[in-house]
Design a protein around this motif. Structure first.
Motif, PDB file in Angstrom:
ATOM      1  N   PRO A 241       0.819  -1.215   0.000  1.00  0.00           N
ATOM      2  CA  PRO A 241       0.000   0.000   0.000  1.00  0.00           C
ATOM      3  C   PRO A 241       0.854   1.267   0.000  1.00  0.00           C
ATOM      4  O   PRO A 241       1.964   1.288   0.521  1.00  0.00           O
ATOM      5  N   GLY A 242       0.314   2.322  -0.579  1.00  0.00           N
ATOM      6  CA  GLY A 242       0.949   3.626  -0.511  1.00  0.00           C
ATOM      7  C   GLY A 242       0.339   4.401   0.653  1.00  0.00           C
ATOM      8  O   GLY A 242      -0.849   4.262   0.941  1.00  0.00           O
ATOM      9  N   ILE A 243       1.157   5.166   1.340  1.00  0.00           N
ATOM     10  CA  ILE A 243       0.671   5.972   2.467  1.00  0.00           C
ATOM     11  C   ILE A 243       0.563   7.427   2.009  1.00  0.00           C
ATOM     12  O   ILE A 243       1.513   8.001   1.485  1.00  0.00           O
ATOM     13  N   PHE A 244      -0.604   8.000   2.232  1.00  0.00           N
ATOM     14  CA  PHE A 244      -0.899   9.358   1.796  1.00  0.00           C
ATOM     15  C   PHE A 244      -1.156  10.251   3.009  1.00  0.00           C
ATOM     16  O   PHE A 244      -1.816   9.840   3.965  1.00  0.00           O
ATOM     17  N   THR A 245      -0.649  11.462   2.964  1.00  0.00           N
ATOM     18  CA  THR A 245      -1.013  12.436   3.987  1.00  0.00           C
ATOM     19  C   THR A 245      -2.478  12.801   3.780  1.00  0.00           C
ATOM     20  O   THR A 245      -2.901  13.105   2.661  1.00  0.00           O
ATOM     21  N   LYS A 246      -3.250  12.790   4.847  1.00  0.00           N
ATOM     22  CA  LYS A 246      -4.696  13.037   4.777  1.00  0.00           C
ATOM     23  C   LYS A 246      -4.957  14.544   4.702  1.00  0.00           C
ATOM     24  O   LYS A 246      -4.763  15.277   5.675  1.00  0.00           O
ATOM     25  N   VAL A 247      -5.421  14.998   3.561  1.00  0.00           N
ATOM     26  CA  VAL A 247      -5.609  16.428   3.326  1.00  0.00           C
ATOM     27  C   VAL A 247      -6.539  17.070   4.351  1.00  0.00           C
ATOM     28  O   VAL A 247      -6.263  18.170   4.856  1.00  0.00           O
ATOM     29  N   VAL A 248      -7.629  16.380   4.692  1.00  0.00           N
ATOM     30  CA  VAL A 248      -8.621  16.978   5.583  1.00  0.00           C
ATOM     31  C   VAL A 248      -8.031  17.353   6.944  1.00  0.00           C
ATOM     32  O   VAL A 248      -8.479  18.302   7.591  1.00  0.00           O
ATOM     33  N   SER A 249      -6.995  16.639   7.360  1.00  0.00           N
ATOM     34  CA  SER A 249      -6.376  16.904   8.661  1.00  0.00           C
ATOM     35  C   SER A 249      -5.537  18.179   8.665  1.00  0.00           C
ATOM     36  O   SER A 249      -5.121  18.639   9.730  1.00  0.00           O
ATOM     37  N   PHE A 250      -5.271  18.740   7.482  1.00  0.00           N
ATOM     38  CA  PHE A 250      -4.417  19.915   7.391  1.00  0.00           C
ATOM     39  C   PHE A 250      -5.112  21.121   6.774  1.00  0.00           C
ATOM     40  O   PHE A 250      -4.464  22.132   6.493  1.00  0.00           O
TER      41      PHE A 250
END
Length: 264
Positions: A241-250
């Motif tokens: 899996p690829g890990i993505f920074t969660k936009v909604v958290s920022f």
């Protein structure tokens, strides 16, 4: 929507523009992903580097930009920024396409709580030297709504110019896209010790045909025509899996950073 555009991006754990990039996917129709951007620069050692990113509707700052970097914060300095070029409206990055706009980077605003030990808060803003011109080949991608969540099994897409296979030695020249499915947080925590479910998203192809590979760090995880994540890292030489920074958290940090009092 304000007439200014921004680019969204991160810092990555796997070396300059190195995070796990994009796919075994398929080539997309030229300029059918007008929000995609290509970043190239020369690092402190004189090596040419590349990574991806995307355009998003801006907040009131002129002219701002958020774009993908695969560097630890300790490596970020003015000399690096001065060499960075953001290419918008591209499909074939080796060609001088009429649709392309090339804009230098003026300055970066890294997240103040970035942690180099566990790669949390891996996001920053890049201010561009001038505003991007909106055309058919250069258009923004909306960010996820506040409090938006993705359930396991939801299908999204990732585009970029990363390597097309585990054995490739360089990225592709033509924009590719992979179809990825949101995974359960527990599975991702088991695979990635530093995985933080409140700040990150985990996605992969259940059939393990398409995947996130080296070279597309900063690419957007697009779900329902909105950017829900930004590719951060993964396992090297593995269809994991690829890990993505969660936009909604920022979203709040992005808005605060783009206030007139924080202009750089």
């Amino acid at each position: 929507m304000p007439p200014v555009l921004i680019l969204l991006t991160l810092l990555l754990m796997l070396g300059a523009c190195g995070g796990e990039g994009d796919h075994r996917g398929h080539e997309v129709k030229p300029n059918s992903r007008p929000y995609m951007t290509f970043i190239k620069y020369v690092d402190a050692n004189g090596n040419r580097k590349r990574c991806g990113g995307f355009l998003s509707p801006s907040l009131p700052l002129t002219p701002p930009g958020l774009c993908p970097l695969s560097l630890h914060i300790s490596h970020l300095h003015s000399a690096l920024y001065s060499s960075m070029r953001v290419i918008l409206g591209a499909h074939n990055i080796k060609a001088q396409e009429e649709t392309q706009q090339i804009i230098p980077v003026a300055k970066a605003i890294p997240h103040p709580d970035y942690n180099a030990e566990n790669w949390s808060n891996d996001i920053m803003l890049l201010k561009l030297q001038r505003k991007a011109i909106r055309t058919k080949a250069v258009r923004p991608l909306k960010l996820s709504r506040a409090n938006a969540q993705l359930k396991p099994g939801y299908v999204c897409h990732l585009a970029g110019w990363g390597r097309k296979s585990l054995h490739a030695t360089k990225g592709t020249d033509l924009l590719q896209e992979a179809e990825l499915t949101i995974q359960d947080d527990q599975k991702c925590k088991h695979l990635f010790h530093y995985y933080i479910k409140t700040k990150q998203i985990c996605a992969e192809d259940p059939k393990q045909i398409q995947a996130a590979f080296k070279g597309d760090s900063g690419g957007p995880l697009v779900c329902d025509n909105r950017a829900y994540g930004v590719l951060a890292y993964g396992k090297a030489k593995s269809i994991a899996p690829g890990i993505f920074t969660k936009v909604v958290s920022f979203l709040l940090w992005i808005r605060r950073s783009m206030k007139p009092s924080n202009r750089c």
